[in-house]
Design a protein around this motif. Structure first.
Motif, PDB file in Angstrom:
ATOM      1  N   THR A 180      -0.730  -1.738   6.419  1.00  0.00           N
ATOM      2  CA  THR A 180      -0.325  -0.535   5.696  1.00  0.00           C
ATOM      3  C   THR A 180      -1.205  -0.330   4.474  1.00  0.00           C
ATOM      4  O   THR A 180      -1.418   0.808   4.040  1.00  0.00           O
ATOM      5  CB  THR A 180       1.157  -0.644   5.301  1.00  0.00           C
ATOM      6  N   ALA A 181      -1.758  -1.400   3.928  1.00  0.00           N
ATOM      7  CA  ALA A 181      -2.643  -1.294   2.773  1.00  0.00           C
ATOM      8  C   ALA A 181      -3.818  -0.354   3.037  1.00  0.00           C
ATOM      9  O   ALA A 181      -4.292   0.339   2.126  1.00  0.00           O
ATOM     10  CB  ALA A 181      -3.162  -2.673   2.379  1.00  0.00           C
ATOM     11  N   LEU A 182      -4.294  -0.296   4.275  1.00  0.00           N
ATOM     12  CA  LEU A 182      -5.401   0.599   4.601  1.00  0.00           C
ATOM     13  C   LEU A 182      -4.981   2.060   4.499  1.00  0.00           C
ATOM     14  O   LEU A 182      -5.772   2.923   4.101  1.00  0.00           O
ATOM     15  CB  LEU A 182      -5.920   0.289   6.002  1.00  0.00           C
ATOM     16  N   LEU A 183      -3.736   2.352   4.846  1.00  0.00           N
ATOM     17  CA  LEU A 183      -3.217   3.710   4.710  1.00  0.00           C
ATOM     18  C   LEU A 183      -2.941   4.039   3.251  1.00  0.00           C
ATOM     19  O   LEU A 183      -3.161   5.172   2.805  1.00  0.00           O
ATOM     20  CB  LEU A 183      -1.958   3.864   5.552  1.00  0.00           C
ATOM     21  N   ALA A 184      -2.454   3.058   2.501  1.00  0.00           N
ATOM     22  CA  ALA A 184      -2.232   3.270   1.069  1.00  0.00           C
ATOM     23  C   ALA A 184      -3.549   3.591   0.371  1.00  0.00           C
ATOM     24  O   ALA A 184      -3.603   4.450  -0.525  1.00  0.00           O
ATOM     25  CB  ALA A 184      -1.587   2.042   0.449  1.00  0.00           C
ATOM     26  N   LEU A 185      -4.625   2.932   0.772  1.00  0.00           N
ATOM     27  CA  LEU A 185      -5.934   3.225   0.188  1.00  0.00           C
ATOM     28  C   LEU A 185      -6.365   4.647   0.507  1.00  0.00           C
ATOM     29  O   LEU A 185      -6.953   5.331  -0.339  1.00  0.00           O
ATOM     30  CB  LEU A 185      -6.972   2.226   0.700  1.00  0.00           C
ATOM     31  N   ARG A 186      -6.081   5.103   1.718  1.00  0.00           N
ATOM     32  CA  ARG A 186      -6.405   6.492   2.068  1.00  0.00           C
ATOM     33  C   ARG A 186      -5.714   7.462   1.101  1.00  0.00           C
ATOM     34  O   ARG A 186      -6.299   8.466   0.682  1.00  0.00           O
ATOM     35  CB  ARG A 186      -5.954   6.784   3.504  1.00  0.00           C
ATOM     36  N   LEU A 187      -4.461   7.157   0.763  1.00  0.00           N
ATOM     37  CA  LEU A 187      -3.729   8.027  -0.154  1.00  0.00           C
ATOM     38  C   LEU A 187      -4.281   7.940  -1.570  1.00  0.00           C
ATOM     39  O   LEU A 187      -4.394   8.953  -2.278  1.00  0.00           O
ATOM     40  CB  LEU A 187      -2.242   7.665  -0.131  1.00  0.00           C
ATOM     41  N   VAL A 188      -4.639   6.748  -2.013  1.00  0.00           N
ATOM     42  CA  VAL A 188      -5.242   6.587  -3.335  1.00  0.00           C
ATOM     43  C   VAL A 188      -6.526   7.414  -3.425  1.00  0.00           C
ATOM     44  O   VAL A 188      -6.761   8.131  -4.410  1.00  0.00           O
ATOM     45  CB  VAL A 188      -5.530   5.100  -3.621  1.00  0.00           C
ATOM     46  N   ASP A 189      -7.352   7.329  -2.392  1.00  0.00           N
ATOM     47  CA  ASP A 189      -8.587   8.109  -2.379  1.00  0.00           C
ATOM     48  C   ASP A 189      -8.302   9.599  -2.380  1.00  0.00           C
ATOM     49  O   ASP A 189      -8.973  10.371  -3.072  1.00  0.00           O
ATOM     50  CB  ASP A 189      -9.419   7.746  -1.148  1.00  0.00           C
ATOM     51  N   ALA A 190      -7.306  10.019  -1.589  1.00  0.00           N
ATOM     52  CA  ALA A 190      -6.985  11.445  -1.511  1.00  0.00           C
ATOM     53  C   ALA A 190      -6.449  11.977  -2.828  1.00  0.00           C
ATOM     54  O   ALA A 190      -6.589  13.171  -3.121  1.00  0.00           O
ATOM     55  CB  ALA A 190      -5.965  11.680  -0.394  1.00  0.00           C
ATOM     56  N   GLY A 192      -7.672  11.134  -5.580  1.00  0.00           N
ATOM     57  CA  GLY A 192      -8.821  11.219  -6.466  1.00  0.00           C
ATOM     58  C   GLY A 192      -8.801  10.223  -7.603  1.00  0.00           C
ATOM     59  O   GLY A 192      -9.456  10.425  -8.628  1.00  0.00           O
ATOM     60  N   VAL A 193      -8.070   9.138  -7.412  1.00  0.00           N
ATOM     61  CA  VAL A 193      -7.980   8.109  -8.455  1.00  0.00           C
ATOM     62  C   VAL A 193      -9.030   7.039  -8.181  1.00  0.00           C
ATOM     63  O   VAL A 193      -9.037   6.440  -7.104  1.00  0.00           O
ATOM     64  CB  VAL A 193      -6.581   7.468  -8.475  1.00  0.00           C
ATOM     65  N   PRO A 194      -9.930   6.784  -9.128  1.00  0.00           N
ATOM     66  CA  PRO A 194     -10.933   5.726  -8.914  1.00  0.00           C
ATOM     67  C   PRO A 194     -10.267   4.373  -8.686  1.00  0.00           C
ATOM     68  O   PRO A 194      -9.235   4.058  -9.286  1.00  0.00           O
ATOM     69  CB  PRO A 194     -11.738   5.743 -10.224  1.00  0.00           C
ATOM     70  N   LEU A 195     -10.857   3.591  -7.824  1.00  0.00           N
ATOM     71  CA  LEU A 195     -10.290   2.285  -7.483  1.00  0.00           C
ATOM     72  C   LEU A 195     -10.625   1.275  -8.568  1.00  0.00           C
ATOM     73  O   LEU A 195     -11.797   0.969  -8.800  1.00  0.00           O
ATOM     74  CB  LEU A 195     -10.856   1.832  -6.138  1.00  0.00           C
ATOM     75  N   ASP A 196      -9.594   0.764  -9.236  1.00  0.00           N
ATOM     76  CA  ASP A 196      -9.826  -0.260 -10.259  1.00  0.00           C
ATOM     77  C   ASP A 196      -9.445  -1.629  -9.702  1.00  0.00           C
ATOM     78  O   ASP A 196      -8.935  -1.759  -8.579  1.00  0.00           O
ATOM     79  CB  ASP A 196      -9.061   0.050 -11.547  1.00  0.00           C
ATOM     80  N   ALA A 197      -9.691  -2.665 -10.496  1.00  0.00           N
ATOM     81  CA  ALA A 197      -9.490  -4.032 -10.015  1.00  0.00           C
ATOM     82  C   ALA A 197      -8.026  -4.312  -9.703  1.00  0.00           C
ATOM     83  O   ALA A 197      -7.716  -4.989  -8.709  1.00  0.00           O
ATOM     84  CB  ALA A 197     -10.012  -5.034 -11.043  1.00  0.00           C
ATOM     85  N   ALA A 198      -7.108  -3.806 -10.519  1.00  0.00           N
ATOM     86  CA  ALA A 198      -5.684  -4.090 -10.314  1.00  0.00           C
ATOM     87  C   ALA A 198      -5.181  -3.465  -9.016  1.00  0.00           C
ATOM     88  O   ALA A 198      -4.447  -4.098  -8.239  1.00  0.00           O
ATOM     89  CB  ALA A 198      -4.873  -3.576 -11.504  1.00  0.00           C
ATOM     90  N   THR A 199      -5.553  -2.217  -8.772  1.00  0.00           N
ATOM     91  CA  THR A 199      -5.147  -1.547  -7.535  1.00  0.00           C
ATOM     92  C   THR A 199      -5.783  -2.220  -6.327  1.00  0.00           C
ATOM     93  O   THR A 199      -5.128  -2.444  -5.302  1.00  0.00           O
ATOM     94  CB  THR A 199      -5.546  -0.065  -7.590  1.00  0.00           C
ATOM     95  N   ALA A 200      -7.066  -2.546  -6.452  1.00  0.00           N
ATOM     96  CA  ALA A 200      -7.774  -3.203  -5.352  1.00  0.00           C
ATOM     97  C   ALA A 200      -7.147  -4.553  -5.023  1.00  0.00           C
ATOM     98  O   ALA A 200      -7.062  -4.936  -3.849  1.00  0.00           O
ATOM     99  CB  ALA A 200      -9.245  -3.379  -5.716  1.00  0.00           C
TER     100      ALA A 200
END
Length: 371
Positions: A180-190, A192-200
Motif C-alpha cells: 500500500t505504501a506504493l499507492l500512498a506515494l502516488r497520492l503524495v506525488d499527486a 505536489g508535496v516534495p518527498l522529505d526524509a521523514a515521509t520517505a
C-alpha cells in the motif's frame, strides 16, 4: 497486543471462520511490475487524481490503519498524513485496536499525528482507510465509515489486497502493487508535496516489510526504494527495529512453539504443509509483532509448499497465518474459511480447537487451485 477484527458468533465445537488475519497479506502474490505503465492514465491514475483533489481541498483528514497495524498500514497512513500536515491540513492518524502502536513503529510518527481511537470523530468529513480490505478490519473504528458516508463525507480506500470489498466512496486499489505504501506515494506525488526524509522513511518501512526485504519486489518497487533512499532514508536504521530486533523472550517463545511444529508432507494437494501453534501462554509478555514473526521462521521449511501458524487470541479462538512458496493459492483457501489476502500470503480467523481448525484448513488447501 493483538486483537482480530469483529467476528460473528460461532459454535465453538467446530471452526467457524470470521475475518482475515490482520497480519497476513503482507507478501504480494507476485513481483508484478504493473504500476509504471498505469501512471499516465487509466482507472488507477484517475482514482489517484480524484482522491488527491479531495484531500487537497479538505481542511481536516482522518487516516485509519487496520487493527493491529503493521508497517505498511501505519507507515502509509503516517506518510500521507505527513504530506497533508505539511500542506496545513489538520490530520489525525489512528487505528481501532490495540490501544498503542507497536513499539517498532512509534518512531515513524515524527509530527505527533497519532491519536487514540477515542479521539476519532464519529463522522469525519474526509476519512482515508489504508491497507484495509474490509470495514471489519477497522475494528472498533469501522462504524466511522457508514457515519461519514451518511453525513455526506468522503471515504477513500487505499489498498493493495485483491479481496478488497470497495467499501468507500473512492477507491485507490491495485492488487498488483507490492505494498500500500506504493499507492500512498502516488497520492503524495499527486498532492505536489516534495518527498522529505521523514515521509520517505514511513513509506520505506511499509515497502521493505511487505516485500520481505525486497524478496518479492518487481523493478518498479526497487526504483521506488532507490528514490526513498535518495530522499534520506537510513535503510539499516529503519529495518533493524522492524525485522531484525526481538526481545529475549521471543527466543524462548520460539523454542517452545517450534518444538511443537509438525510437518504433513501429504497435505496441501501433496505439496506439504508445515504448521505450528502459538498459545496465549507461549506469548505472555510479548507484543503481537513477535507472534506474527513466527510464520517467517516456519515458512523456511524446505519440505512444505504451505506454512501455517495458529495464534491463540481467545479461548478456542485463532488467528491463522498462511504462506505458500509458489505453487498453491492460499488466498483461495483463506477465502473458503472466511478470510482473504494474496495468493502466496493470506489469513483467516476461526473458532474451535486447534485440531478442528487444522482439519478445516487441510480440506481448504486440498481444494485450493494450483498456480
Amino acid at each position: 497486543m493483538s486483537m482480530p477484527g469483529t467476528e460473528p458468533p460461532a459454535d465453538a465445537r467446530s471452526p467457524v471462520p470470521a475475518v482475515s488475519d490482520p497480519a497476513d497479506a503482507r507478501v504480494p502474490e507476485a513481483a508484478v511490475d504493473a504500476a509504471e505503465p498505469r501512471r499516465a492514465g487509466g482507472p488507477l491514475a484517475d482514482a489517484v487524481r480524484r482522491a488527491a483533489a479531495t484531500l487537497a481541498a479538505a481542511p481536516e483528514v482522518t487516516l485509519l490503519a487496520h487493527v493491529n497495524p503493521d508497517a505498511d498500514a501505519l507507515g502509509s497512513a503516517l506518510a500521507l498524513g505527513l504530506a497533508l500536515h505539511r500542506r496545513g491540513v489538520r490530520v489525525r492518524v489512528s487505528f481501532g485496536d490495540p490501544g498503542d502502536a507497536p513499539e517498532a513503529l512509534r518512531a515513524l510518527d515524527v509530527a505527533g499525528l497519532l491519536v487514540p481511537a477515542a479521539a476519532v470523530p464519529e463522522a469525519p468529513p474526509v476519512l482515508v482507510a489504508l491497507d484495509t480490505g474490509s470495514v471489519d478490519r477497522l475494528g472498533s473504528l469501522g462504524d466511522r465509515v457508514a457515519a461519514t458516508v451518511a453525513a455526506g463525507g468522503e471515504v477513500i480506500v487505499v489498498d493493495h489486497h485483491a479481496s478488497n470489498t470497495r467499501y468507500g466512496t473512492q477507491h485507490v486499489v491495485d492488487e498488483h502493487v507490492e505494498a500500500t505504501a506504493l499507492l500512498a506515494l502516488r497520492l503524495v506525488d499527486a498532492l505536489g508535496v516534495p518527498l522529505d526524509a521523514a515521509t520517505a522513511r514511513c513509506l520505506y518501512a511499509g515497502l521493505v516489510t511487505d516485500t520481505r526485504a525486497f524478496r518479492h519486489a518487481g523493478p518498479e518497487a526497487h526504483r521506488v526504494a532507490a528514490r526513498l533512499l535518495s530522499a534520506g532514508v537510513d535503510a539499516a536504521a529503519t529495518v533493524r527495529p522492524l525485522m531484525d530486533t526481538h526481545p529475549f523472550g521471543w527466543l524462548r517463545m520460539l523454542s517452545v512453539v517450534l518444538a511443537r511444529a509438525e510437518l504433513d508432507p501429504h497435505a496441501a494437494r501433496g505439496l506439504g504443509l508445515v504448521h505450528a501453534v502459538v498459545r496465549a501462554a507461549d506469548a505472555d509478555g510479548l507484543g503481537s509483532q513477535e507472534v506474527d514473526s513466527v510464520i517467517d521462521v516456519v515458512r523456511s521449511t524446505a519440505e512444505a509448499e504451505v506454512a501455517a501458524v495458529l495464534k491463540e487470541i481467545g479461548p478456542e479462538r485463532w488467528s491463522v497465518s498462511l504462506r505458500a512458496v509458489s505453487r498453491l493459492d492460499v488466498r483461495a483457501a483463506a477465502e473458503a474459511l472466511g478470510g482473504g489476502g494474496h495468493r502466496l500470503a493470506a489469513g483467516f480467523t476461526a473458532e474451535g480447537t486447534a485440531a478442528d481448525v487444522l482439519a478445516a484448513l487441510r480440506t481448504a488447501l486440498d481444494h485450493a487451485p494450483l498456480l
